[in-house]
Design an enzyme around this catalytic site. Structure first.
Site, mmCIF file in Angstrom:
data_model
loop_
_atom_site.group_PDB
_atom_site.id
_atom_site.type_symbol
_atom_site.label_atom_id
_atom_site.label_comp_id
_atom_site.label_asym_id
_atom_site.label_seq_id
_atom_site.Cartn_x
_atom_site.Cartn_y
_atom_site.Cartn_z
ATOM 1 N N GLY A 37 48.308 36.068 -10.124
ATOM 2 C CA GLY A 37 47.937 37.517 -9.461
ATOM 3 C C GLY A 37 47.619 38.055 -9.686
ATOM 4 N N SER A 38 47.010 38.124 -11.186
ATOM 5 C CA SER A 38 45.860 38.582 -11.889
ATOM 6 C C SER A 38 45.255 39.661 -10.962
ATOM 7 C CB SER A 38 45.157 38.676 -12.874
ATOM 8 O OG SER A 38 43.858 38.024 -12.423
ATOM 9 N N ASN A 39 44.820 39.648 -9.813
ATOM 10 C CA ASN A 39 43.655 40.615 -8.874
ATOM 11 C C ASN A 39 44.464 40.915 -7.690
ATOM 12 O OD1 ASN A 39 40.954 41.206 -9.782
ATOM 13 N ND2 ASN A 39 40.780 38.394 -8.866
ATOM 14 N N ARG A 88 42.796 20.749 8.034
ATOM 15 C CA ARG A 88 42.076 22.232 8.052
ATOM 16 C C ARG A 88 42.498 22.935 9.073
ATOM 17 N NH1 ARG A 88 39.627 23.339 3.608
ATOM 18 N NH2 ARG A 88 38.492 20.926 3.307
ATOM 19 N N MET A 148 42.611 30.053 -3.414
ATOM 20 C CA MET A 148 41.499 29.081 -3.475
ATOM 21 C C MET A 148 41.640 27.263 -2.412
ATOM 22 S SD MET A 148 40.321 29.362 -5.814
ATOM 23 C CE MET A 148 39.877 27.854 -6.938
ATOM 24 N N HIS A 153 34.633 36.330 -6.259
ATOM 25 C CA HIS A 153 34.209 35.129 -6.316
ATOM 26 C C HIS A 153 34.022 35.555 -8.145
ATOM 27 C CE1 HIS A 153 32.324 31.044 -6.072
ATOM 28 N NE2 HIS A 153 31.486 31.629 -7.189
ATOM 29 N N LEU A 185 30.294 29.154 3.003
ATOM 30 C CA LEU A 185 31.422 29.473 1.457
ATOM 31 C C LEU A 185 30.199 30.068 0.582
ATOM 32 C CD1 LEU A 185 33.908 28.309 0.313
ATOM 33 C CD2 LEU A 185 32.035 26.744 -0.863
ATOM 34 N N ASP A 186 31.359 31.502 0.212
ATOM 35 C CA ASP A 186 30.554 32.297 -0.615
ATOM 36 C C ASP A 186 29.184 32.678 -0.189
ATOM 37 O OD1 ASP A 186 33.051 31.997 -2.396
ATOM 38 O OD2 ASP A 186 32.324 30.086 -3.900
#
Length: 219
Positions: free
Chosen positions: A13-15, A67, A92, A111, A146-147
């Site tokens: 949880g740093s962000n 999913r 993730m 990202h 994705l990304d």
């Protein structure tokens, strides 16, 4: 009325803390984090959010057979809080196209690479293996690929000769904590939009290249 932000997390949880601090300081204006949701019951970010008095939910992906069913359950939890925007902060799980389309233009991700270089996992190891001189982080809108969503802002850091994965990751993480609150501030203030697959700021196309923050420069 404050904008309502839901944050999705999987880890420490740093962000998330960077976002909460930016909301408290006013860097992210008129915004309330109304829920923090994780796919991992043991995620430290849940305890961080709970300590801040923020509602927390867990949708454990291991309890779902595919999913799509996981994403449907996650979507139900998110929509229960009626958010204006969703921020992925170390979440993730790969999301289905249907999920991404449901929140198109309202969901952003951070990202740990200078996309389009090194999408997916193990980005710092990839950067070291490739011998690049610059690495960094990217904030982008989430799309079905994705990304690969439109880039909002990037922050670059040098790759030093003595770097290993841990030292490079720490330098990139510090940059993430700079650029993610900035991007969310643009988003919640209405300055930032995704229109026809392109990023616009104040109604103008950002151009082929998005803003880039370099070490030592102003946000």
């Amino acid at each position: 009325m404050p904008k309502r932000l839901v944050v999705l997390v999987s880890g420490r949880g740093s962000n998330l803390q960077a976002i909460l601090s930016a909301c408290e300081s006013g860097q992210i204006p008129a915004t309330e984090v109304v829920a923090v949701i994780s796919n991992c019951p043991q995620a430290a970010a849940l305890a961080l959010a709970a300590a801040a008095g923020i509602p927390v939910r867990c949708v454990d992906h291991r309890r779902f057979g595919d999913r799509s069913s996981f994403d449907a359950a996650l979507r139900a939890q998110i929509d229960d809080f009626a958010p204006d925007h969703i921020a992925l902060a170390g979440f993730m799980r790969r999301l289905t196209p249907e999920f991404a389309q449901h929140y198109e233009g309202r969901m952003v991700n951070i990202h740990p690479s200078l996309l389009p270089a090194f999408p997916g996992l193990h980005t710092h190891a990839q950067a070291l293996a490739e011998g690049v001189k610059l690495h960094g982080a990217t904030v982008h809108f989430v799309t079905a690929d994705l990304d690969a969503g439109p880039i909002i802002v990037q922050g670059a850091v040098p790759v030093l000769a003595q770097d290993d994965v841990d030292s490079l990751a720490a330098r990139v993480l510090a940059m993430e904590h700079r650029i993610y609150p900035q991007a969310i501030a643009w988003l919640v203030s209405g300055r930032l939009r995704m229109e026809q697959g392109k990023v616009t700021i104040d109604g103008e196309k950002a151009g082929e290249f998005s803003p880039c923050i370099w070490p030592g420069t102003e946000d």
